[in-house]
Enzyme design. Sequence first.
Site, PDB file in Angstrom:
ATOM      1  N   THR A  54       0.838  -1.196   0.000  1.00  0.00           N
ATOM      2  CA  THR A  54       0.000   0.000   0.000  1.00  0.00           C
ATOM      3  C   THR A  54       0.872   1.245   0.000  1.00  0.00           C
ATOM      4  OG1 THR A  54      -0.185  -0.066   2.408  1.00  0.00           O
ATOM      5  CG2 THR A  54      -1.965  -1.099   1.165  1.00  0.00           C
ATOM      6  N   CYS A  55       0.245   2.368  -0.277  1.00  0.00           N
ATOM      7  CA  CYS A  55       0.951   3.619  -0.547  1.00  0.00           C
ATOM      8  C   CYS A  55       1.855   4.098   0.596  1.00  0.00           C
ATOM      9  CB  CYS A  55      -0.071   4.687  -0.895  1.00  0.00           C
ATOM     10  SG  CYS A  55       0.700   6.187  -1.500  1.00  0.00           S
ATOM     11  N   SER A  56       1.302   4.363   1.752  1.00  0.00           N
ATOM     12  CA  SER A  56       2.104   4.947   2.839  1.00  0.00           C
ATOM     13  C   SER A  56       3.284   4.068   3.238  1.00  0.00           C
ATOM     14  CB  SER A  56       1.224   5.238   4.057  1.00  0.00           C
ATOM     15  OG  SER A  56       0.239   6.180   3.755  1.00  0.00           O
ATOM     16  N   SER A  58       4.828   1.815   1.459  1.00  0.00           N
ATOM     17  CA  SER A  58       5.757   1.743   0.344  1.00  0.00           C
ATOM     18  C   SER A  58       6.590   3.014   0.233  1.00  0.00           C
ATOM     19  CB  SER A  58       4.974   1.507  -0.953  1.00  0.00           C
ATOM     20  OG  SER A  58       5.856   1.419  -2.042  1.00  0.00           O
ATOM     21  N   ARG A  59       5.943   4.161   0.304  1.00  0.00           N
ATOM     22  CA  ARG A  59       6.682   5.434   0.235  1.00  0.00           C
ATOM     23  C   ARG A  59       7.586   5.614   1.445  1.00  0.00           C
ATOM     24  NH1 ARG A  59       3.751  10.249  -2.804  1.00  0.00           N
ATOM     25  NH2 ARG A  59       2.538   9.037  -4.274  1.00  0.00           N
TER      26      ARG A  59
END
Length: 125
Positions: A54-56, A58-59
């Site tokens: 998921t985004c958070s 991963s970033r």
Amino acid sequence: MPTTANSTLNVIYIHTHDMGRYIAPYGFPVPTPNLQDFTRESTLFRQAYCCAPTCSPSRAALLTGQTAHESGMWGLAHLGFTLEHPERHLAAFLREKGFETVLCGIQHEFSDEAEKPYDFIYAEQ
């Protein structure tokens, strides 16, 4: 901002949200002429992988050099997950080295405006 004998150093980090690598610089027939031109004078990562689904997380992994579990970002920032060590974020690191840090667009590592380690934040209009 740090300088060498000949020039000022700049770091430009561009992240295209949820696009993957299906654009011209990676050999796909999707026209992105400005990014294609930019990659001729920059570093293009061709052997990278996603550290979290998921985004958070991963970033956070990409921008801290830590896995999602190590950074404390196990889930999405807007659902209450946070970085345990925001000082390990790339923007915080660069800021400590004398760079001026600027955020343009969205990010998913911080839910609280005060936590963001940027000198300037340009909000979406």
